[in-house]
Design a protein around this motif. Structure first.
Motif, PDB file in Angstrom:
ATOM      1  N   PHE A  65       0.836  -1.193   0.000  1.00  0.00           N
ATOM      2  CA  PHE A  65       0.000   0.000   0.000  1.00  0.00           C
ATOM      3  C   PHE A  65       0.877   1.253   0.000  1.00  0.00           C
ATOM      4  O   PHE A  65       2.075   1.202   0.321  1.00  0.00           O
ATOM      5  CB  PHE A  65      -0.897   0.032   1.240  1.00  0.00           C
ATOM      6  CG  PHE A  65      -2.034  -0.956   1.204  1.00  0.00           C
ATOM      7  CD1 PHE A  65      -2.968  -0.939   0.171  1.00  0.00           C
ATOM      8  CD2 PHE A  65      -2.189  -1.894   2.221  1.00  0.00           C
ATOM      9  CE1 PHE A  65      -4.030  -1.842   0.156  1.00  0.00           C
ATOM     10  CE2 PHE A  65      -3.238  -2.796   2.212  1.00  0.00           C
ATOM     11  CZ  PHE A  65      -4.166  -2.774   1.164  1.00  0.00           C
ATOM     12  N   GLY A  78      -7.422   4.165   4.970  1.00  0.00           N
ATOM     13  CA  GLY A  78      -8.208   3.156   4.278  1.00  0.00           C
ATOM     14  C   GLY A  78      -8.778   3.624   2.959  1.00  0.00           C
ATOM     15  O   GLY A  78      -8.941   2.817   2.030  1.00  0.00           O
ATOM     16  N   GLU A  79      -9.075   4.898   2.834  1.00  0.00           N
ATOM     17  CA  GLU A  79      -9.656   5.406   1.589  1.00  0.00           C
ATOM     18  C   GLU A  79      -8.656   5.303   0.433  1.00  0.00           C
ATOM     19  O   GLU A  79      -8.977   4.801  -0.651  1.00  0.00           O
ATOM     20  CB  GLU A  79     -10.108   6.858   1.779  1.00  0.00           C
ATOM     21  CG  GLU A  79     -11.228   7.021   2.791  1.00  0.00           C
ATOM     22  CD  GLU A  79     -11.589   8.485   3.018  1.00  0.00           C
ATOM     23  OE1 GLU A  79     -11.221   9.327   2.160  1.00  0.00           O
ATOM     24  OE2 GLU A  79     -12.231   8.779   4.042  1.00  0.00           O
ATOM     25  N   GLU A  81      -5.945   3.505   0.436  1.00  0.00           N
ATOM     26  CA  GLU A  81      -5.528   2.105   0.292  1.00  0.00           C
ATOM     27  C   GLU A  81      -6.526   1.318  -0.556  1.00  0.00           C
ATOM     28  O   GLU A  81      -6.150   0.433  -1.329  1.00  0.00           O
ATOM     29  CB  GLU A  81      -5.359   1.470   1.676  1.00  0.00           C
ATOM     30  CG  GLU A  81      -4.131   1.969   2.438  1.00  0.00           C
ATOM     31  CD  GLU A  81      -4.253   3.392   2.969  1.00  0.00           C
ATOM     32  OE1 GLU A  81      -3.211   4.011   3.269  1.00  0.00           O
ATOM     33  OE2 GLU A  81      -5.401   3.883   3.105  1.00  0.00           O
ATOM     34  N   LEU A  82      -7.808   1.661  -0.434  1.00  0.00           N
ATOM     35  CA  LEU A  82      -8.820   1.035  -1.285  1.00  0.00           C
ATOM     36  C   LEU A  82      -8.588   1.412  -2.746  1.00  0.00           C
ATOM     37  O   LEU A  82      -8.708   0.562  -3.643  1.00  0.00           O
ATOM     38  CB  LEU A  82     -10.217   1.459  -0.830  1.00  0.00           C
ATOM     39  CG  LEU A  82     -11.395   0.944  -1.666  1.00  0.00           C
ATOM     40  CD1 LEU A  82     -11.393  -0.577  -1.729  1.00  0.00           C
ATOM     41  CD2 LEU A  82     -12.717   1.454  -1.085  1.00  0.00           C
ATOM     42  N   TRP A 112     -10.149  -6.051   5.581  1.00  0.00           N
ATOM     43  CA  TRP A 112     -11.136  -4.967   5.575  1.00  0.00           C
ATOM     44  C   TRP A 112     -11.150  -4.252   4.227  1.00  0.00           C
ATOM     45  O   TRP A 112     -12.226  -4.011   3.648  1.00  0.00           O
ATOM     46  CB  TRP A 112     -10.801  -3.980   6.699  1.00  0.00           C
ATOM     47  CG  TRP A 112     -11.723  -2.816   6.835  1.00  0.00           C
ATOM     48  CD1 TRP A 112     -13.079  -2.847   7.027  1.00  0.00           C
ATOM     49  CD2 TRP A 112     -11.357  -1.425   6.797  1.00  0.00           C
ATOM     50  NE1 TRP A 112     -13.576  -1.566   7.115  1.00  0.00           N
ATOM     51  CE2 TRP A 112     -12.538  -0.669   6.980  1.00  0.00           C
ATOM     52  CE3 TRP A 112     -10.139  -0.760   6.656  1.00  0.00           C
ATOM     53  CZ2 TRP A 112     -12.542   0.723   7.015  1.00  0.00           C
ATOM     54  CZ3 TRP A 112     -10.144   0.633   6.681  1.00  0.00           C
ATOM     55  CH2 TRP A 112     -11.336   1.351   6.851  1.00  0.00           C
ATOM     56  N   ILE A 113      -9.970  -3.947   3.705  1.00  0.00           N
ATOM     57  CA  ILE A 113      -9.887  -3.306   2.389  1.00  0.00           C
ATOM     58  C   ILE A 113     -10.424  -4.241   1.306  1.00  0.00           C
ATOM     59  O   ILE A 113     -11.167  -3.824   0.410  1.00  0.00           O
ATOM     60  CB  ILE A 113      -8.436  -2.898   2.063  1.00  0.00           C
ATOM     61  CG1 ILE A 113      -7.920  -1.872   3.087  1.00  0.00           C
ATOM     62  CG2 ILE A 113      -8.327  -2.348   0.647  1.00  0.00           C
ATOM     63  CD1 ILE A 113      -8.642  -0.552   3.079  1.00  0.00           C
ATOM     64  N   GLN A 116     -14.137  -4.291   1.130  1.00  0.00           N
ATOM     65  CA  GLN A 116     -14.670  -3.075   0.506  1.00  0.00           C
ATOM     66  C   GLN A 116     -14.537  -3.141  -1.015  1.00  0.00           C
ATOM     67  O   GLN A 116     -15.453  -2.738  -1.754  1.00  0.00           O
ATOM     68  CB  GLN A 116     -13.933  -1.842   1.039  1.00  0.00           C
ATOM     69  CG  GLN A 116     -14.216  -1.547   2.495  1.00  0.00           C
ATOM     70  CD  GLN A 116     -13.493  -0.297   2.951  1.00  0.00           C
ATOM     71  OE1 GLN A 116     -13.827   0.804   2.540  1.00  0.00           O
ATOM     72  NE2 GLN A 116     -12.486  -0.476   3.799  1.00  0.00           N
TER      73      GLN A 116
END
Length: 218
Positions: A65, A78-79, A81-82, A112-113, A116
């Motif tokens: 990432f 997380g945003e 990384e997505l 988690w990623i 999503q």
């Protein structure tokens, strides 16, 4: 194992890629744990997932990432990384236009990623989530969960309580046409120290049972 550089939304993404031998090999994208707590694509659990898919003829990609290793950018809660994961999947699909299936695997933060990304990319056929941090991150976006998959949790996980993962599994299992296999690995902590072989067997057994005879033979 070839190093690859992918153009990501925050700059260069560093990855490792193994191309399947078949012209229509299925593809798998593997995601690593939290960047701020030492997570990298070389994490032992991520490599175990990579190996399990590679053994079954997949074209496999794992990557760092943003802000990890040689990947550019900084941690983005997380945003970002997505977005990195979506760019990595685009790259993987570009090099495997005839792939017969698309799977995603993730460990901890990576799980988690991955879940999503599963919601945003209908072409993903299945998932493997190891130690999903259901007590730390919101998984309520899985409504409904678009595909069946495997969730693996260590019964000695010191970071993610069993009750949190069980609650997530029950929620997903109650959704229509979705089958969640939930496997607990005896004696495994969050990082599956000294349990990599068991994890490899659990994931491999699940894949063999769910890929279908055609994919298993490739």
């Amino acid at each position: 194992m070839p190093e690859v550089i992918i153009n990501g939304p925050a700059g260069r993404i560093e990855g490792r890629y193994l191309h399947g031998k078949s012209t229509n090999a299925p593809i798998a994208l593997l995601l690593h744990p939290h960047p701020q707590y030492g997570g990298t694509m070389n994490n032992k659990v991520v490599y175990t997932l990579f190996h399990a898919f590679a053994q079954r003829g997949f074209s496999c990609l794992r990557f760092n990432f943003r802000g990890v290793g040689r990947s550019q950018g900084t941690y983005d809660r997380g945003e970002g990384e997505l977005s990195d994961a979506a760019s990595a999947l685009d790259w993987l699909q570009t090099y495997n236009p005839n792939a017969t299936a698309c799977w995603i695997g993730g460990f901890s933060f990576g799980a988690w990623i991955g879940m999503q990304l599963l919601m945003r990319r209908p072409e993903i056929d299945g998932f493997v989530s190891v130690a999903p941090p259901a007590n730390m991150f919101d998984f309520s976006f899985l409504a409904p969960c678009p595909s069946s998959g495997l969730i693996v949790h260590g019964d000695k996980d010191e970071l993610v309580p069993d009750a949190a993962v069980t609650k997530l599994v029950n929620k997903l299992s109650n959704q229509r046409d979705i089958k969640i296999d939930f496997k607990k690995v005896e004696g495994a902590n969050h990082f599956f120290n000294d349990r990599s072989d068991v994890l490899n067997d659990v994931v491999g057994t699940y894949l063999d049972a769910n890929l279908g005879k055609t994919l298993a033979a490739e």
